[in-house]
Motif scaffolding. Structure first.
Motif, short mmCIF file in Angstrom:
data_model
loop_
_atom_site.label_atom_id
_atom_site.label_comp_id
_atom_site.label_asym_id
_atom_site.label_seq_id
_atom_site.Cartn_x
_atom_site.Cartn_y
_atom_site.Cartn_z
N VAL A 114 0.90 -1.12 0.01
CA VAL A 114 -0.19 0.07 0.03
C VAL A 114 1.06 1.30 0.16
CG1 VAL A 114 -1.74 1.30 1.42
CG2 VAL A 114 -1.88 -1.11 0.99
N MET A 115 1.98 1.23 0.65
CA MET A 115 2.69 2.32 0.68
C MET A 115 3.37 2.56 -0.72
SD MET A 115 4.97 1.83 4.51
CE MET A 115 5.31 3.65 4.33
N GLN A 116 3.62 1.54 -1.50
CA GLN A 116 4.19 1.67 -2.82
C GLN A 116 3.12 2.18 -3.70
OE1 GLN A 116 7.29 1.22 -3.78
NE2 GLN A 116 7.38 -0.78 -4.46
N LEU A 117 1.95 1.80 -3.43
CA LEU A 117 0.80 2.48 -4.24
C LEU A 117 0.45 3.99 -3.74
CD1 LEU A 117 -1.84 -0.45 -4.15
CD2 LEU A 117 -0.43 0.01 -5.98
N ASN A 118 0.74 4.24 -2.62
CA ASN A 118 0.52 5.68 -2.39
C ASN A 118 1.68 6.65 -2.58
OD1 ASN A 118 -2.00 5.32 -1.41
ND2 ASN A 118 -1.49 5.09 0.70
N GLU A 119 2.74 6.02 -3.10
CA GLU A 119 4.16 6.58 -3.61
C GLU A 119 4.80 7.08 -2.31
OE1 GLU A 119 2.35 9.67 -6.17
OE2 GLU A 119 3.34 8.74 -7.82
N GLU A 120 4.46 6.52 -1.02
CA GLU A 120 5.05 6.81 0.18
C GLU A 120 6.60 6.21 -0.01
OE1 GLU A 120 2.99 5.28 3.60
OE2 GLU A 120 1.21 5.30 2.32
N GLU A 124 16.18 0.35 4.51
CA GLU A 124 16.56 0.71 5.80
C GLU A 124 15.31 0.78 6.92
OE1 GLU A 124 19.91 3.52 6.77
OE2 GLU A 124 18.94 4.10 7.91
N LEU A 125 14.51 1.59 6.20
CA LEU A 125 13.26 2.07 7.12
C LEU A 125 12.31 1.09 7.17
CD1 LEU A 125 14.52 4.94 7.22
CD2 LEU A 125 12.26 5.77 6.82
N LEU A 126 12.11 0.24 6.20
CA LEU A 126 10.77 -0.64 6.16
C LEU A 126 11.28 -2.30 6.22
CD1 LEU A 126 8.91 1.37 3.11
CD2 LEU A 126 8.53 1.50 5.61
N GLY A 179 5.85 -7.23 -1.29
CA GLY A 179 5.58 -5.84 -0.99
C GLY A 179 6.11 -4.57 -1.71
N MET A 180 7.43 -4.73 -1.84
CA MET A 180 8.11 -3.82 -2.70
C MET A 180 7.77 -4.12 -4.22
SD MET A 180 9.81 -1.97 -0.60
CE MET A 180 11.22 -1.02 -1.18
#
Lengths: 259, 371
Positions: free
Chosen positions: B232-238, B251-253, B330-331
């Protein structure tokens, strides 16, 4: 006002909507006559989208009546609702195309549901809608994720036109488009309006779109609708309307209003 | 009212009489009429629309398309009594067909598909290697600079993947070992070897079932959550936003999730082992009337020093597999909600498969090592 001659397509009387303790609409009235393009504006949170959702029957009004073609939207049986949803086409702010279906399948979705399953007819109608909104033919086989923002808006309009409704309800049809794409969309809308004799109600923040396409417009202020032509509204002394119609952005927009 | 369509004439002069309901909702019936037209038409055809009631653009377009197909470009169409939009539709169709003139690409044969598949697989291997490489680089950096470990994020994932999994892992480990003990007891009492239920439960739970069940539960709970959250973070461009701010999504995720699971899965395994032994002991007590003191003393005899460790040593490996597959899938999410669903499912299925495969390899290894 020409609304007196024929019964209006949309007739809203004394609409009240509230969320919790907050009153969004407080006795809102609206008439939209057949064949006009009506623009709805208002500040963020003034209840434009809630009004649209109420017209679609997605939200029940807390008080008042909302009639489309003389039928009370709030009191439809399931069978009446199936007939009712075929009388209008709607586009949502972000297109709301079903992401697992191609553009052609998105267009065919309501046709399959309500009209026909014949493959030849489905193919012809998908072609028609793609051609109507001026998308290149190969777009039909693409998925929504493969389209640009402007193409998504056009594809959403194609799906809204699939059942040949006489009424279009558009939520921010040009939001997020560059000015040239937005102008193209405005032209498309005027063109379809003249060719198909559509009645269009749109929510928009785009002053260019508003002034270029809408004959009449309404401002939602403190829960009620103040409507009229551009000139009538520009003469209204309310500070929000004054700021909106005489602000820097409004002055930059073209003067002539399409009737 | 019904829609009607009558064709008369012969050779190269045709007359098509259109009548009845040709409005948009009548498209199904119109299409049936259109199917009856001959496959090939030549010469000229005059369409007489005067009998049609309120013809819609959909049915009219369907007729025009049908005539265009039948005519093969050698049919001249005239309209009489037509609604005003016919000429406009004809023009629209002409432009639409002209724009679509590029012929459809031929369907691929098996060789092309095989090649495409091979290229896709090679790309997959490459991107997986790339992903693993990045994880190694970030982990290496974290050894030098502990700030790269992202302790708050790590703590949150330890809580979400570990602490909140305690009830379900305990319950399932307990129930499964009760079942195993019950089945074992039924067989072993026939030989009067009741006491060996303790050996059965202890070895099965500690060597295999404790860690395997826990890993499968965690793959279903946390592997899917990793894939869906990052997807979902990928889809939201996060993730793009993080990169644009100069931060590394790996590193963060990714690394905090992998580390968290490597920490929690062994702990959950110890818990599952304990619950499993408790379940076995309870059943031995109720079904076979083996008192608790006898159960524990038998337990001490049954277990080799390595039994517990041969189960536990697998846990971090399973954890890494589950977390890497979940975050990797996910990525990979791009573009659509459908991809998100597909890759989340794939993450769970592949991580369970890899866990079982790894377990089999461990079994072979332990036999060789006599562990």
């Amino acid at each position: 006002m020409n609304a007196d001659a024929r019964p209006p397509v949309i007739r809203i009387r004394g609409l009240v909507n509230r969320f919790g303790g907050q009153l969004v609409h407080d006795g809102l009235d609206l008439d939209v006559a057949a064949g006009e393009i009506f623009g709805i504006v208002g500040g963020s949170g003034s209840g434009k989208s809630v009004l649209l959702r109420t017209m679609l029957g997605l939200k029940r009004a807390d008080a008042g009546t909302v009639e489309l073609y003389g039928r009370d939207v709030g009191r439809l049986s399931p069978a009446e609702r199936a007939a009712f949803v075929q009388t209008f086409g709607v586009t949502f702010q972000n297109g709301a195309l079903i992401s697992s279906l191609t553009v052609a399948e998105n267009i065919q979705l309501p046709i399959r549901e309500y009209r026909t399953q014949a493959p030849a007819a489905l193919a012809a109608l998908a072609d028609l809608c793609v051609a109507l909104v001026g998308l290149p033919p190969e777009t039909a086989e693409k998925y929504p994720a493969q389209l640009s923002g402007g193409m998504v808006k056009r594809a959403a309009l194609a799906r809204a036109l699939a059942l040949e409704p006489k009424l279009l309800l558009l939520d921010e049809p040009t939001a997020g488009l560059d000015p040239i794409s937005a102008a193209g969309f405005d032209q498309l809308l005027l063109y379809l309006h003249s060719q198909l004799g559509l009645t269009v109600v749109m929510i928009t923040h785009d002053l260019d779109t508003l002034f270029r396409t809408c004959g009449r417009m309404g401002v939602i202020l403190d829960g009620v609708m103040v409507s009229g032509t551009r000139a009538e509204l520009a003469a209204n002394p309310h500070p929000w309307i004054q700021a909106y119609f005489h602000g820097a952005r409004a002055r930059a927009a073209p003067e002539e209003a399409n009737g | 009212m019904n829609s009607s369509l009558a064709l008369d004439g012969d050779g190269d002069a045709w007359r098509l009489v259109i009548g009845g309901d040709w409005s948009a909702p009548a498209i199904a019936q119109v299409q049936e009429r259109l199917e009856l037209l001959p496959q090939r038409l030549e010469g000229t055809v005059v369409c007489d629309w005067s009998g049609a009631e309120a013809p819609g653009i959909g049915p009219a377009w369907a007729l025009l398309s049908r005539l265009a197909t039948a005519g093969h470009g050698e049919l001249t169409v005239h309209h009489v009594g037509a609604p005003h939009h016919i000429a406009w539709l004809e023009e629209l169709q002409r432009r639409h067909v002209a724009a679509a003139s590029s012929p459809a690409r031929a369907a691929d044969g098996p060789i092309e598909n095989l090649g495409r598949w091979a290229i896709a697989q090679a790309g997959e291997v490459r991107s997986l290697a790339d992903f693993l490489g990045r994880i190694v680089v970030v982990s290496g950096r974290a050894l030098v600079n502990p700030r790269a470990l992202r302790i708050p994020s790590l703590a949150r994932h330890v809580y979400e993947t570990g602490v909140t999994a305690i009830p379900i892992v305990s319950l399932i480990a307990f129930l499964i070992s009760v079942i195993v003990a019950y089945l074992g007891a039924q067989q072993l009492t026939r030989f009067g070897a009741d006491i060996f239920v303790v050996d059965l439960v202890a070895i099965a739970v500690l060597r295999e079932m404790g860690v395997l069940l826990t890993a499968i539960i965690v793959a279903g709970r946390s592997g899917s959550a990793f894939a869906a959250e990052i997807g979902v973070m990928q889809l939201n461009e996060e993730t793009d936003a993080l990169r644009a701010m100069g931060m590394n999504p790996i590193e963060l995720l990714v690394v905090p999730r992998i580390l968290a699971l490597v920490i929690t899965l062994p702990l959950l395994t110890i818990l599952a082992d304990a619950m499993g032994l408790a379940g076995g002991g309870l059943l031995a007590h109720l079904q076979l009337h083996i008192p608790w003191s006898q159960f524990t003393s038998r337990l001490r005899d049954a277990l080799a020093p390595t039994t517990f460790w041969s189960g536990l040593v697998k846990a971090p490996v399973f954890a890494a597999l589950i977390a890497i597959v979940g975050t990797y899938r996910g990525m990979q999410v791009r573009d659509s909600a459908r991809e998100l669903g597909r890759l989340t499912t794939l993450a769970v299925v592949q991580s369970i498969f890899l866990v079982i495969l790894a377990d089999a390899l461990f079994a072979l290894l332990f036999v060789r090592l006599d562990f």
